[in-house]
Design a protein around this motif. Sequence first.
Motif, PDB file in Angstrom:
ATOM      1  N   ILE A 167     -10.842   6.469  -9.392  1.00 22.70           N
ATOM      2  CA  ILE A 167     -11.476   7.849  -8.495  1.00 22.70           C
ATOM      3  C   ILE A 167     -12.759   7.605  -8.609  1.00 22.70           C
ATOM      4  CG2 ILE A 167      -9.600   8.764  -8.349  1.00 22.70           C
ATOM      5  CD1 ILE A 167     -10.897  10.529 -10.655  1.00 22.70           C
ATOM      6  N   ARG A 168     -13.067   6.411  -9.651  1.00 25.78           N
ATOM      7  CA  ARG A 168     -14.942   6.298  -9.245  1.00 25.78           C
ATOM      8  C   ARG A 168     -15.035   5.475  -7.861  1.00 25.78           C
ATOM      9  NH1 ARG A 168     -16.025   3.320 -14.998  1.00 25.78           N
ATOM     10  NH2 ARG A 168     -14.869   5.078 -16.805  1.00 25.78           N
ATOM     11  N   ARG A 169     -14.658   5.305  -7.405  1.00 26.81           N
ATOM     12  CA  ARG A 169     -15.546   4.925  -5.895  1.00 26.81           C
ATOM     13  C   ARG A 169     -15.039   5.537  -4.594  1.00 26.81           C
ATOM     14  NH1 ARG A 169     -11.330   0.048  -6.718  1.00 26.81           N
ATOM     15  NH2 ARG A 169     -11.690  -1.097  -8.614  1.00 26.81           N
ATOM     16  N   VAL A 170     -14.559   6.529  -4.427  1.00 24.71           N
ATOM     17  CA  VAL A 170     -14.064   7.974  -3.965  1.00 24.71           C
ATOM     18  C   VAL A 170     -14.648   9.670  -4.016  1.00 24.71           C
ATOM     19  CG1 VAL A 170     -12.299   6.680  -2.400  1.00 24.71           C
ATOM     20  CG2 VAL A 170     -12.035   8.275  -4.484  1.00 24.71           C
TER      21      VAL A 170
ATOM     22  N   VAL B 100     -12.835  15.106  -5.419  1.00 27.06           N
ATOM     23  CA  VAL B 100     -12.078  13.975  -4.824  1.00 27.06           C
ATOM     24  C   VAL B 100     -11.077  14.986  -3.428  1.00 27.06           C
ATOM     25  CG1 VAL B 100     -10.133  12.003  -4.573  1.00 27.06           C
ATOM     26  CG2 VAL B 100     -12.330  12.152  -6.807  1.00 27.06           C
ATOM     27  N   HIS B 101     -10.928  15.038  -2.149  1.00 30.88           N
ATOM     28  CA  HIS B 101     -10.391  15.929  -2.134  1.00 30.88           C
ATOM     29  C   HIS B 101      -9.889  14.828  -0.442  1.00 30.88           C
ATOM     30  CE1 HIS B 101     -10.655  19.339  -4.549  1.00 30.88           C
ATOM     31  NE2 HIS B 101     -11.655  18.650  -4.588  1.00 30.88           N
ATOM     32  N   GLY B 102      -8.307  14.716  -0.134  1.00 33.80           N
ATOM     33  CA  GLY B 102      -8.038  13.962   1.420  1.00 33.80           C
ATOM     34  C   GLY B 102      -6.589  12.721   0.910  1.00 33.80           C
TER      35      GLY B 102
ATOM     36  N   PRO C  52     -10.319   5.689   1.633  1.00 37.95           N
ATOM     37  CA  PRO C  52     -10.282   7.087   2.278  1.00 37.95           C
ATOM     38  C   PRO C  52      -9.724   7.429   3.950  1.00 37.95           C
ATOM     39  CG  PRO C  52     -12.701   6.695   2.410  1.00 37.95           C
ATOM     40  CD  PRO C  52     -11.972   5.970   1.357  1.00 37.95           C
ATOM     41  N   LEU C  53      -8.240   7.338   4.099  1.00 36.01           N
ATOM     42  CA  LEU C  53      -7.815   7.891   5.429  1.00 36.01           C
ATOM     43  C   LEU C  53      -8.466   8.931   7.223  1.00 36.01           C
ATOM     44  CD1 LEU C  53      -3.969   7.026   4.611  1.00 36.01           C
ATOM     45  CD2 LEU C  53      -6.119   5.393   5.197  1.00 36.01           C
ATOM     46  N   ARG C  54      -8.676  10.076   5.792  1.00 38.04           N
ATOM     47  CA  ARG C  54      -9.368  10.992   6.556  1.00 38.04           C
ATOM     48  C   ARG C  54     -10.912  10.935   6.411  1.00 38.04           C
ATOM     49  NH1 ARG C  54      -4.249  14.573   7.233  1.00 38.04           N
ATOM     50  NH2 ARG C  54      -3.317  12.364   7.396  1.00 38.04           N
TER      51      ARG C  54
ATOM     52  N   SER D 281       0.542  -1.155   0.461  1.00 36.01           N
ATOM     53  CA  SER D 281      -0.054   0.541   0.122  1.00 36.01           C
ATOM     54  C   SER D 281       1.057   1.396   0.592  1.00 36.01           C
ATOM     55  CB  SER D 281      -0.788   0.511   1.407  1.00 36.01           C
ATOM     56  OG  SER D 281       0.067  -0.294   2.234  1.00 36.01           O
ATOM     57  N   ILE D 282       0.432   2.854  -0.687  1.00 35.51           N
ATOM     58  CA  ILE D 282       1.043   3.733  -0.701  1.00 35.51           C
ATOM     59  C   ILE D 282      -0.027   4.847   0.157  1.00 35.51           C
ATOM     60  CG2 ILE D 282       0.660   3.715  -2.666  1.00 35.51           C
ATOM     61  CD1 ILE D 282       3.586   4.655  -2.081  1.00 35.51           C
ATOM     62  N   ASP D 283       0.300   5.570   0.706  1.00 35.70           N
ATOM     63  CA  ASP D 283      -0.382   6.964   1.280  1.00 35.70           C
ATOM     64  C   ASP D 283      -1.142   7.550   0.277  1.00 35.70           C
ATOM     65  OD1 ASP D 283      -1.362   5.239   3.273  1.00 35.70           O
ATOM     66  OD2 ASP D 283      -0.520   6.003   4.610  1.00 35.70           O
ATOM     67  N   ILE D 284      -1.968   8.428  -0.381  1.00 36.88           N
ATOM     68  CA  ILE D 284      -1.619   9.441  -1.065  1.00 36.88           C
ATOM     69  C   ILE D 284      -2.826  10.816  -0.926  1.00 36.88           C
ATOM     70  CG2 ILE D 284      -1.101   8.473  -3.293  1.00 36.88           C
ATOM     71  CD1 ILE D 284      -4.031   8.221  -4.136  1.00 36.88           C
ATOM     72  N   VAL D 285      -1.967  11.770  -1.206  1.00 34.02           N
ATOM     73  CA  VAL D 285      -2.762  12.544  -1.373  1.00 34.02           C
ATOM     74  C   VAL D 285      -3.538  13.678  -2.555  1.00 34.02           C
ATOM     75  CG1 VAL D 285      -3.284  15.511  -0.381  1.00 34.02           C
ATOM     76  CG2 VAL D 285      -1.927  13.772   0.348  1.00 34.02           C
ATOM     77  N   LEU D 286      -5.089  13.535  -2.704  1.00 36.21           N
ATOM     78  CA  LEU D 286      -5.635  13.611  -3.875  1.00 36.21           C
ATOM     79  C   LEU D 286      -6.083  14.838  -4.035  1.00 36.21           C
ATOM     80  CD1 LEU D 286      -7.201  10.855  -5.226  1.00 36.21           C
ATOM     81  CD2 LEU D 286      -5.947  12.116  -6.571  1.00 36.21           C
TER      82      LEU D 286
END
Length: 73
Positions: free
Chosen positions: A43-46, A52-54, A71-73, A3-8
């Motif tokens: 991104i369709r899922r979020v 999409v922000h977060g 999403p993490l936050r 896994s990798i955490d990203i900011v979008l």
Amino acid sequence: MHSIDIVLHLSFDECLAHYEGRIANVRTRSVDGRWVIFPAEAIRRVVTRDGVHGTYRLAFSDEGKFISIKPLR
């Protein structure tokens, strides 16, 4: 599974371009500064009305194939 955490931060119009297939991949930075490219269909899922922000966690297989986005936050 890796896994990798990203900011979008994508506007609704930017998400629409991805959704309509005009843009095939999303390119963003990970939390630790690496560039990450993944399939735009993820991104369709979020996506929301605001886009999409977060911060999100991408999961992928040992072979590097996309599995999920959460999403993490």
